[in-house]
Design a protein around this motif. Structure first.
Motif, PDB file in Angstrom:
ATOM      1  N   ALA A   1       1.518   8.343  -2.067  1.00  0.00           N
ATOM      2  CA  ALA A   1       0.670   8.068  -3.233  1.00  0.00           C
ATOM      3  C   ALA A   1       0.218   6.608  -3.252  1.00  0.00           C
ATOM      4  O   ALA A   1      -0.817   6.276  -3.825  1.00  0.00           O
ATOM      5  CB  ALA A   1       1.425   8.398  -4.518  1.00  0.00           C
ATOM      6  N   SER A   2       0.990   5.741  -2.609  1.00  0.00           N
ATOM      7  CA  SER A   2       0.632   4.325  -2.564  1.00  0.00           C
ATOM      8  C   SER A   2      -0.302   3.996  -1.409  1.00  0.00           C
ATOM      9  O   SER A   2      -0.718   2.862  -1.257  1.00  0.00           O
ATOM     10  CB  SER A   2       1.897   3.477  -2.431  1.00  0.00           C
ATOM     11  OG  SER A   2       2.827   3.800  -3.453  1.00  0.00           O
ATOM     12  N   GLY A   3      -0.608   5.011  -0.591  1.00  0.00           N
ATOM     13  CA  GLY A   3      -1.559   4.806   0.490  1.00  0.00           C
ATOM     14  C   GLY A   3      -0.931   4.550   1.854  1.00  0.00           C
ATOM     15  O   GLY A   3      -1.644   4.318   2.820  1.00  0.00           O
TER      16      GLY A   3
ATOM     17  N   LYS B 297      -1.193  -2.947   4.600  1.00  0.00           N
ATOM     18  CA  LYS B 297      -1.822  -1.719   4.118  1.00  0.00           C
ATOM     19  C   LYS B 297      -2.863  -2.039   3.056  1.00  0.00           C
ATOM     20  O   LYS B 297      -3.952  -1.474   3.030  1.00  0.00           O
ATOM     21  CB  LYS B 297      -0.745  -0.785   3.559  1.00  0.00           C
ATOM     22  CG  LYS B 297      -1.239   0.548   3.038  1.00  0.00           C
ATOM     23  CD  LYS B 297      -2.043   1.328   4.067  1.00  0.00           C
ATOM     24  CE  LYS B 297      -1.305   1.505   5.379  1.00  0.00           C
ATOM     25  NZ  LYS B 297      -2.040   2.334   6.351  1.00  0.00           N
ATOM     26  N   ARG B 298      -2.543  -3.003   2.211  1.00  0.00           N
ATOM     27  CA  ARG B 298      -3.497  -3.414   1.192  1.00  0.00           C
ATOM     28  C   ARG B 298      -4.791  -3.882   1.846  1.00  0.00           C
ATOM     29  O   ARG B 298      -5.890  -3.523   1.416  1.00  0.00           O
ATOM     30  CB  ARG B 298      -2.926  -4.549   0.348  1.00  0.00           C
ATOM     31  CG  ARG B 298      -3.636  -4.741  -0.978  1.00  0.00           C
ATOM     32  CD  ARG B 298      -3.757  -6.206  -1.359  1.00  0.00           C
ATOM     33  NE  ARG B 298      -5.159  -6.585  -1.393  1.00  0.00           N
ATOM     34  CZ  ARG B 298      -5.888  -6.666  -2.499  1.00  0.00           C
ATOM     35  NH1 ARG B 298      -5.341  -6.467  -3.677  1.00  0.00           N
ATOM     36  NH2 ARG B 298      -7.164  -6.958  -2.438  1.00  0.00           N
TER      37      ARG B 298
ATOM     38  N   LEU C 210      -6.780  -0.948   3.270  1.00  0.00           N
ATOM     39  CA  LEU C 210      -7.459  -0.156   2.249  1.00  0.00           C
ATOM     40  C   LEU C 210      -8.631  -0.934   1.672  1.00  0.00           C
ATOM     41  O   LEU C 210      -9.690  -0.366   1.422  1.00  0.00           O
ATOM     42  CB  LEU C 210      -6.482   0.234   1.137  1.00  0.00           C
ATOM     43  CG  LEU C 210      -5.326   1.141   1.535  1.00  0.00           C
ATOM     44  CD1 LEU C 210      -4.548   1.588   0.301  1.00  0.00           C
ATOM     45  CD2 LEU C 210      -5.794   2.353   2.323  1.00  0.00           C
ATOM     46  N   GLN C 211      -8.442  -2.229   1.505  1.00  0.00           N
ATOM     47  CA  GLN C 211      -9.531  -3.019   0.945  1.00  0.00           C
ATOM     48  C   GLN C 211     -10.729  -3.035   1.891  1.00  0.00           C
ATOM     49  O   GLN C 211     -11.877  -2.926   1.461  1.00  0.00           O
ATOM     50  CB  GLN C 211      -9.053  -4.445   0.647  1.00  0.00           C
ATOM     51  CG  GLN C 211     -10.052  -5.254  -0.143  1.00  0.00           C
ATOM     52  CD  GLN C 211     -10.464  -4.568  -1.444  1.00  0.00           C
ATOM     53  OE1 GLN C 211      -9.633  -4.319  -2.298  1.00  0.00           O
ATOM     54  NE2 GLN C 211     -11.750  -4.237  -1.575  1.00  0.00           N
TER      55      GLN C 211
ATOM     56  N   ILE D 210     -12.442   0.197   1.535  1.00  0.00           N
ATOM     57  CA  ILE D 210     -13.194   0.227   0.275  1.00  0.00           C
ATOM     58  C   ILE D 210     -14.526  -0.498   0.437  1.00  0.00           C
ATOM     59  O   ILE D 210     -15.579   0.002   0.029  1.00  0.00           O
ATOM     60  CB  ILE D 210     -12.374  -0.411  -0.861  1.00  0.00           C
ATOM     61  CG1 ILE D 210     -11.236   0.524  -1.279  1.00  0.00           C
ATOM     62  CG2 ILE D 210     -13.259  -0.718  -2.070  1.00  0.00           C
ATOM     63  CD1 ILE D 210     -10.231  -0.111  -2.234  1.00  0.00           C
TER      64      ILE D 210
ATOM     65  N   LEU E 250     -16.896   1.586   2.370  1.00  0.00           N
ATOM     66  CA  LEU E 250     -17.405   2.714   1.581  1.00  0.00           C
ATOM     67  C   LEU E 250     -18.393   2.228   0.522  1.00  0.00           C
ATOM     68  O   LEU E 250     -19.382   2.901   0.234  1.00  0.00           O
ATOM     69  CB  LEU E 250     -16.247   3.465   0.930  1.00  0.00           C
ATOM     70  CG  LEU E 250     -15.305   4.201   1.890  1.00  0.00           C
ATOM     71  CD1 LEU E 250     -14.178   4.874   1.118  1.00  0.00           C
ATOM     72  CD2 LEU E 250     -16.056   5.229   2.720  1.00  0.00           C
ATOM     73  N   GLN E 251     -18.123   1.056  -0.038  1.00  0.00           N
ATOM     74  CA  GLN E 251     -19.037   0.541  -1.058  1.00  0.00           C
ATOM     75  C   GLN E 251     -20.398   0.225  -0.459  1.00  0.00           C
ATOM     76  O   GLN E 251     -21.432   0.446  -1.093  1.00  0.00           O
ATOM     77  CB  GLN E 251     -18.433  -0.706  -1.717  1.00  0.00           C
ATOM     78  CG  GLN E 251     -17.378  -0.339  -2.751  1.00  0.00           C
ATOM     79  CD  GLN E 251     -16.624  -1.545  -3.300  1.00  0.00           C
ATOM     80  OE1 GLN E 251     -16.536  -2.585  -2.646  1.00  0.00           O
ATOM     81  NE2 GLN E 251     -16.068  -1.396  -4.492  1.00  0.00           N
TER      82      GLN E 251
ATOM     83  N   ILE F 290     -13.437   5.973  -3.075  1.00  0.00           N
ATOM     84  CA  ILE F 290     -13.266   4.556  -3.419  1.00  0.00           C
ATOM     85  C   ILE F 290     -12.305   4.412  -4.595  1.00  0.00           C
ATOM     86  O   ILE F 290     -11.385   3.577  -4.566  1.00  0.00           O
ATOM     87  CB  ILE F 290     -14.632   3.912  -3.762  1.00  0.00           C
ATOM     88  CG1 ILE F 290     -15.458   3.709  -2.495  1.00  0.00           C
ATOM     89  CG2 ILE F 290     -14.438   2.577  -4.482  1.00  0.00           C
ATOM     90  CD1 ILE F 290     -16.904   3.311  -2.744  1.00  0.00           C
TER      91      ILE F 290
ATOM     92  N   LEU G 228      -8.819   4.949  -3.479  1.00  0.00           N
ATOM     93  CA  LEU G 228      -8.309   3.820  -2.694  1.00  0.00           C
ATOM     94  C   LEU G 228      -8.049   2.611  -3.588  1.00  0.00           C
ATOM     95  O   LEU G 228      -7.076   1.868  -3.383  1.00  0.00           O
ATOM     96  CB  LEU G 228      -9.306   3.454  -1.589  1.00  0.00           C
ATOM     97  CG  LEU G 228      -9.490   4.493  -0.488  1.00  0.00           C
ATOM     98  CD1 LEU G 228     -10.515   4.026   0.536  1.00  0.00           C
ATOM     99  CD2 LEU G 228      -8.171   4.812   0.208  1.00  0.00           C
ATOM    100  N   GLN G 229      -8.885   2.437  -4.599  1.00  0.00           N
ATOM    101  CA  GLN G 229      -8.679   1.300  -5.499  1.00  0.00           C
ATOM    102  C   GLN G 229      -7.377   1.453  -6.281  1.00  0.00           C
ATOM    103  O   GLN G 229      -6.670   0.473  -6.536  1.00  0.00           O
ATOM    104  CB  GLN G 229      -9.875   1.162  -6.445  1.00  0.00           C
ATOM    105  CG  GLN G 229     -11.064   0.494  -5.767  1.00  0.00           C
ATOM    106  CD  GLN G 229     -12.321   0.484  -6.612  1.00  0.00           C
ATOM    107  OE1 GLN G 229     -12.486   1.339  -7.500  1.00  0.00           O
ATOM    108  NE2 GLN G 229     -13.209  -0.459  -6.345  1.00  0.00           N
TER     109      GLN G 229
ATOM    110  N   MET H 132      -4.779   2.969  -5.154  1.00  0.00           N
ATOM    111  CA  MET H 132      -3.711   2.648  -4.209  1.00  0.00           C
ATOM    112  C   MET H 132      -3.569   1.132  -4.049  1.00  0.00           C
ATOM    113  O   MET H 132      -2.444   0.614  -4.017  1.00  0.00           O
ATOM    114  CB  MET H 132      -4.014   3.291  -2.853  1.00  0.00           C
ATOM    115  CG  MET H 132      -3.830   4.791  -2.852  1.00  0.00           C
ATOM    116  SD  MET H 132      -4.411   5.487  -1.291  1.00  0.00           S
ATOM    117  CE  MET H 132      -3.932   7.215  -1.506  1.00  0.00           C
ATOM    118  N   VAL H 133      -4.692   0.459  -3.938  1.00  0.00           N
ATOM    119  CA  VAL H 133      -4.639  -1.003  -3.810  1.00  0.00           C
ATOM    120  C   VAL H 133      -3.959  -1.612  -5.031  1.00  0.00           C
ATOM    121  O   VAL H 133      -3.128  -2.532  -4.900  1.00  0.00           O
ATOM    122  CB  VAL H 133      -6.056  -1.592  -3.609  1.00  0.00           C
ATOM    123  CG1 VAL H 133      -6.056  -3.104  -3.815  1.00  0.00           C
ATOM    124  CG2 VAL H 133      -6.573  -1.263  -2.217  1.00  0.00           C
TER     125      VAL H 133
END
Lengths: 142, 142
Positions: free
Chosen positions: A55-57, A88-89, A92-93, A96, A99-100, B96, B99-100, B102-103
DNA sequence: CTTGACCTTAGAGTATACTCTAGGGTTTAT
DNA sequence: ATAAACCCTAGAGTATACTCTAAGGTCAAG
């Protein structure tokens, strides 16, 4: 407890538990009697730990590393746990951001298109996809 | 042109082109002489169309649909193109948001952890992963 | 005429995380 | 005692998008 009970209590399936076992994330004892898996309360806690990681990625690979820390805390450091977390942060960033940018592109495409029942002959979405980057390539030649 | 030249000009590999052909995205003529693939300038444009779709976040399946519109514009409508675009936009936006979240979780984990060379015995990251959702479950019982 | 660069096919491998199947044994409840 | 419900293993299948391999045919240059 048997696999079905752990599955129910942990909110996952017996299939998934066997999969995690194959991946060495959660390896229970086996009953000497019938070779059934025999899970303890600790195993349930571990299953929940894995779910929280997910769940935390965290990937299963990350999760395996975190489990190793959890299961031998004094052989590991805070630095290790924090490093995994921050890496991991960052992953994911980055995802993101990617994707943005895609969403921004899609917004541009959609905004300029009427979206009506007209033939797509003059559809700006199709036209943009046909030509947008050609222009970029032209630029690249200069 | 042969596959190698299209690959070079289009910025992808011959393997990828054969893969796209298998997926019916870009099917060139074949030389009667030696069965070599024979790509036209239009095929190059199509390869670039596919690249732009990918850069915009479309899957190959979406791309196949967009190619059908491109290749028979008057048999399709703006509504179709826009619908594909907006659906993908919604997909990506949902991803997104996921993922946000999760971040945000990872930030909480990382913020509370010293990240030092200390034993992980009292590491807040591990502790949080061990207990956070248990608390949630307790709440859920009320 | 040979060597290296290019082309062909069919099919397997990569990555992630499951998900399911087949074929068979065990347990539990009636 | 029997039927439903559960368990086992090994391995295949799902999804996406490639990526690569093997074994062989073709082409261009010197």
């Amino acid at each position: 407890m048997k696999i079905g009970e752990l599955a129910k209590r942990g909110g996952l399936t017996a299939h998934t538990l066997r999969f995690y076992e194959k991946k060495q994330l959660l390896v229970p004892q086996k009953s000497a009697l019938n070779q059934y898996r025999d899970y303890t309360a600790d195993d349930l806690a571990t299953a929940q730990f894995i779910k929280r990681c997910k769940a935390s990625g965290f990937s299963l690979e990350d999760t395996a590393a975190l489990l190793q820390i959890k299961d031998a805390k004094d052989a590991h450091t805070c630095a290790e746990a924090k490093s995994i977390t921050l890496a991991k942060r960052a992953d994911l960033q980055a995802k993101i951001t990617e994707l943005q940018q895609m969403v921004a592109t899609l917004d541009e495409l959609a905004e300029r298109c009427c979206g009506g029942a007209e033939s797509a002959e003059f559809c700006s979405i199709i036209a943009d996809l046909e030509s947008r980057f050609e222009e970029c390539n032209h630029d690249a030649h200069h």
